[in-house]
Design an enzyme around this catalytic site. Structure first.
Site, PDB file in Angstrom:
ATOM      1  N   GLU A 280       7.926  41.006 -14.911  1.00 42.96           N
ATOM      2  CA  GLU A 280       6.782  40.377 -14.223  1.00 42.96           C
ATOM      3  C   GLU A 280       5.544  40.356 -15.110  1.00 42.96           C
ATOM      4  O   GLU A 280       4.545  41.009 -14.817  1.00 42.96           O
ATOM      5  CB  GLU A 280       6.477  41.166 -12.938  1.00 42.96           C
ATOM      6  CG  GLU A 280       7.645  41.267 -11.986  1.00 42.96           C
ATOM      7  CD  GLU A 280       7.472  42.374 -10.933  1.00 42.96           C
ATOM      8  OE1 GLU A 280       6.569  43.224 -11.092  1.00 42.96           O
ATOM      9  OE2 GLU A 280       8.242  42.387  -9.980  1.00 42.96           O
ATOM     10  N   ARG A 283      -0.794  39.349 -17.472  1.00 42.46           N
ATOM     11  CA  ARG A 283      -1.813  39.266 -18.514  1.00 42.46           C
ATOM     12  C   ARG A 283      -1.279  38.689 -19.824  1.00 42.46           C
ATOM     13  O   ARG A 283      -1.937  37.877 -20.463  1.00 42.46           O
ATOM     14  CB  ARG A 283      -2.350  40.678 -18.758  1.00 42.46           C
ATOM     15  CG  ARG A 283      -3.557  40.722 -19.637  1.00 42.46           C
ATOM     16  CD  ARG A 283      -3.946  42.178 -19.969  1.00 42.46           C
ATOM     17  NE  ARG A 283      -3.792  43.109 -18.906  1.00 42.46           N
ATOM     18  CZ  ARG A 283      -4.779  43.560 -18.122  1.00 42.46           C
ATOM     19  NH1 ARG A 283      -5.999  43.136 -18.302  1.00 42.46           N
ATOM     20  NH2 ARG A 283      -4.530  44.444 -17.174  1.00 42.46           N
ATOM     21  N   CYS A 350     -27.641  40.888  -8.032  1.00 41.89           N
ATOM     22  CA  CYS A 350     -28.552  42.011  -7.816  1.00 41.89           C
ATOM     23  C   CYS A 350     -27.833  43.351  -7.849  1.00 41.89           C
ATOM     24  O   CYS A 350     -27.756  44.049  -6.832  1.00 41.89           O
ATOM     25  CB  CYS A 350     -29.260  41.852  -6.487  1.00 41.89           C
ATOM     26  SG  CYS A 350     -30.207  40.354  -6.448  1.00 41.89           S
ATOM     27  N   GLU A 351     -27.258  43.684  -8.978  1.00 39.07           N
ATOM     28  CA  GLU A 351     -26.628  44.985  -9.175  1.00 39.07           C
ATOM     29  C   GLU A 351     -26.738  45.320 -10.651  1.00 39.07           C
ATOM     30  O   GLU A 351     -26.484  44.460 -11.495  1.00 39.07           O
ATOM     31  CB  GLU A 351     -25.130  44.930  -8.839  1.00 39.07           C
ATOM     32  CG  GLU A 351     -24.834  44.521  -7.433  1.00 39.07           C
ATOM     33  CD  GLU A 351     -23.803  45.419  -6.764  1.00 39.07           C
ATOM     34  OE1 GLU A 351     -23.488  46.488  -7.309  1.00 39.07           O
ATOM     35  OE2 GLU A 351     -23.347  45.013  -5.701  1.00 39.07           O
TER      36      GLU A 351
HETATM   37  N1  LLP Z   1       4.054  43.548 -11.425  1.00 40.08           N
HETATM   38  C1  LLP Z   1       3.370  44.289 -10.524  1.00 40.08           C
HETATM   39  C2  LLP Z   1       4.090  44.905  -9.417  1.00 40.08           C
HETATM   40  C3  LLP Z   1       1.994  44.479 -10.677  1.00 40.08           C
HETATM   41  O1  LLP Z   1       1.342  45.221  -9.804  1.00 40.08           O
HETATM   42  C4  LLP Z   1       1.317  43.868 -11.770  1.00 40.08           C
HETATM   43  C5  LLP Z   1      -0.124  44.022 -11.938  1.00 40.08           C
HETATM   44  C6  LLP Z   1       2.066  43.080 -12.666  1.00 40.08           C
HETATM   45  C7  LLP Z   1       3.440  42.949 -12.467  1.00 40.08           C
HETATM   46  C8  LLP Z   1       1.444  42.364 -13.837  1.00 40.08           C
HETATM   47  O2  LLP Z   1       0.879  43.240 -14.750  1.00 40.08           O
HETATM   48  P1  LLP Z   1       0.323  42.663 -16.151  1.00 40.08           P
HETATM   49  O3  LLP Z   1       1.497  42.120 -16.927  1.00 40.08           O
HETATM   50  O4  LLP Z   1      -0.646  41.596 -15.841  1.00 40.08           O
HETATM   51  O5  LLP Z   1      -0.298  43.822 -16.798  1.00 40.08           O
HETATM   52  N2  LLP Z   1      -7.036  43.709 -12.376  1.00 40.08           N
HETATM   53  C9  LLP Z   1      -6.599  44.540 -13.471  1.00 40.08           C
HETATM   54  C10 LLP Z   1      -5.089  44.529 -13.618  1.00 40.08           C
HETATM   55  C11 LLP Z   1      -4.380  44.896 -12.339  1.00 40.08           C
HETATM   56  C12 LLP Z   1      -2.901  44.782 -12.460  1.00 40.08           C
HETATM   57  C13 LLP Z   1      -2.262  44.830 -11.111  1.00 40.08           C
HETATM   58  N3  LLP Z   1      -0.843  44.705 -11.129  1.00 40.08           N
HETATM   59  C14 LLP Z   1      -7.307  44.110 -14.743  1.00 40.08           C
HETATM   60  O6  LLP Z   1      -8.127  43.200 -14.674  1.00 40.08           O
HETATM   61  O7  LLP Z   1      -7.074  44.682 -15.810  1.00 40.08           O
END
Ligand code: LLP
Length: 424
Positions: A280, A283, A350-351
């Protein structure tokens, strides 16, 4: 032409930032700011490089929609052949609208509602990544009402330290995600006995921004050992193993030498035959292929500091405020001869937390000029809000070398359209 490790599909030419072959200033002049700009050609290329790394393994890549749920981004990935991992019925709706093949869609999430589950079943998605016994019981019930059998992969929390920011680590025992191997083992007979659930495998997701294969190797070993222990209680063969997402990307100048190739090389030798590997990535596919463009509203001096006040704020991109995340920030047009100066780069909200960077050195910027915040393709727009009643930003994309508006800026009327301020 200058390229940057933190920018995928963006480069400098003649001292001006370009997306594909197009000066980003032209796109911002047409669409206004703040503006998200994604290079879909770069995202498709990134997806192909990810797929190439997995060719030797029976697998399905399910892009984590939460990273960037723009229909244009989803459509580009669907066309490239990607599957999708959705975390809500809203994300499912988006993926289907973008042309996702439901047989390549998985649904994740620690709090799936009956409606989420029912929507998934109605669409005929491949499977649910379940996180608890209670959820398996609920999936069984919803599937029974529909007269179908739901395929389920149970998320195990392998208690592995992913060495990442505490807010984006998910694989430790104390987290809300998955079930510990011991608790899952105790519950396995119950889950396996559910008649409208086909328990087809096990999975994990360790966290985000991981830069070596170690945690995955440890996690896969834990999963495989767990499967051996519970095999006698299972009614169905184990056909799926989910390793989640989490591959990190560069946000600064230092290149990153870890990627899907190294991940596959480390875990492929561990995998049993006949098991389809699910992953999955979020990013990794989209982060560096997006920038947030903003204009300098003011350059303000106060107490010896220079504040570069942008027309984009924490409501548009919350990562620096929420995780103290580092993003490269540069003027879109460089001017030879201008001084390099330190700015506190802030938004209009405003933070005090509405700060993108503190004492960041960059070439001097003047009022009205454009600035690019890089690596904004993941968890930028998808985490944005209308705080301070700031309309959601516009989004533009570059595809096949041409740009177009992908989402118009939200209007003030749209901001309030669902409100009922007085008794009617
Ligand atoms: N699978 C599951 C079950 C997840 O919870 C996530 C991300 C992914 C896959 C994808 O992860 P990635 O490949 O994108 O690292 N908002 C945070 C990141 C939160 C990630 C949440 N879950 C940020 O901006 O760094």
């Amino acid at each position: 032409m200058e390229r940057f490790p933190f920018a995928d599909g963006f480069h400098d030419a003649d001292d001006a930032l370009h997306c594909g072959g197009i000066p980003v200033a032209d796109i911002a002049a047409d669409c206004g700011t703040p503006l998200y700009l994604y290079n879909l050609d770069a995202i498709a290329a990134r997806y192909r490089s990810y797929e190439d790394a997995f060719t030797e393994v029976e697998h399905l890549t399910c892009y984590a929609v939460k990273a960037n749920a723009s229909l244009a981004v989803l459509r580009a990935l669907a066309r490239a052949g990607s599957g999708f991992d959705v975390n809500s019925r809203g994300e499912l709706y988006r993926a289907l609208r973008a042309g996702a093949d439901p047989s390549r869609v998985t649904m994740t999430g620690v709090g799936k509602t009956r409606q989420d589950i029912d929507d998934g079943l109605a669409a005929g998605i491949l499977l649910f990544n379940a996180e608890s016994v209670e959820e398996c019981v609920r999936i069984d019930e919803v599937a029974r009402n529909r007269g179908v059998v739901a395929t389920v992969v149970l998320r195990i929390n392998p208690d592995v330290d992913a060495h990442t920011h505490p807010y984006i680590a998910t694989g430790l025992a104390e987290h809300k995600f998955g079930l510990s191997a011991a608790d899952a083992e105790a519950a396995i007979a119950r889950i396996a006995s559910l008649e409208h659930v086909r328990l087809a495998g096990f999975g994990m997701h360790l966290g985000s921004m991981l830069f070596d294969a170690g945690p995955w190797v440890e996690g896969v070993r834990t999963l495989l050992a767990f499967i051996e222990r519970v095999r006698p209680s299972l009614r169905h063969p184990v056909t799926h193993l989910n390793i989640g997402g989490g591959i990190g990307v560069p946000y600064g100048d230092a290149p990153v030498d870890f990627g899907p190739g190294a991940l596959v090389a480390a875990i492929a030798p561990l995998l049993p035959r006949g098991v389809r590997l699910l992953s999955e990535p979020g990013r990794f596919l989209v982060a560096n292929a997006g920038v947030l463009l903003a204009r300098a509203e003011y350059i303000k001096r106060n107490n010896q500091r220079s504040f570069l006040i942008l027309d984009a704020g924490m409501n548009d991109l919350i990562r620096p405020a929420l995780y103290e995340a580092y993003h490269e920030i540069r003027p879109v047009q460089l001017h030879p001869g201008r001084a390099i100066v330190p700015y506190d780069v802030v938004g209009p909200v405003c933070e005090s937390g509405d700060t993108f960077a503190v004492q960041r050195r960059m070439q001097e910027v003047r009022e009205g000029e454009l600035v690019a915040i890089f690596s904004a393709g993941a968890y930028g727009s998808s985490m944005s809000s209308t705080y301070n009643s700031r309309p959601l930003a516009a989004e533009a994309v570059l595809e096949n070398g041409a740009w177009r508006l992908a989402r118009a800026r939200q209007t003030l009327e749209q901001l309030t359209e669902n409100e009922h301020p007085a008794q009617e």
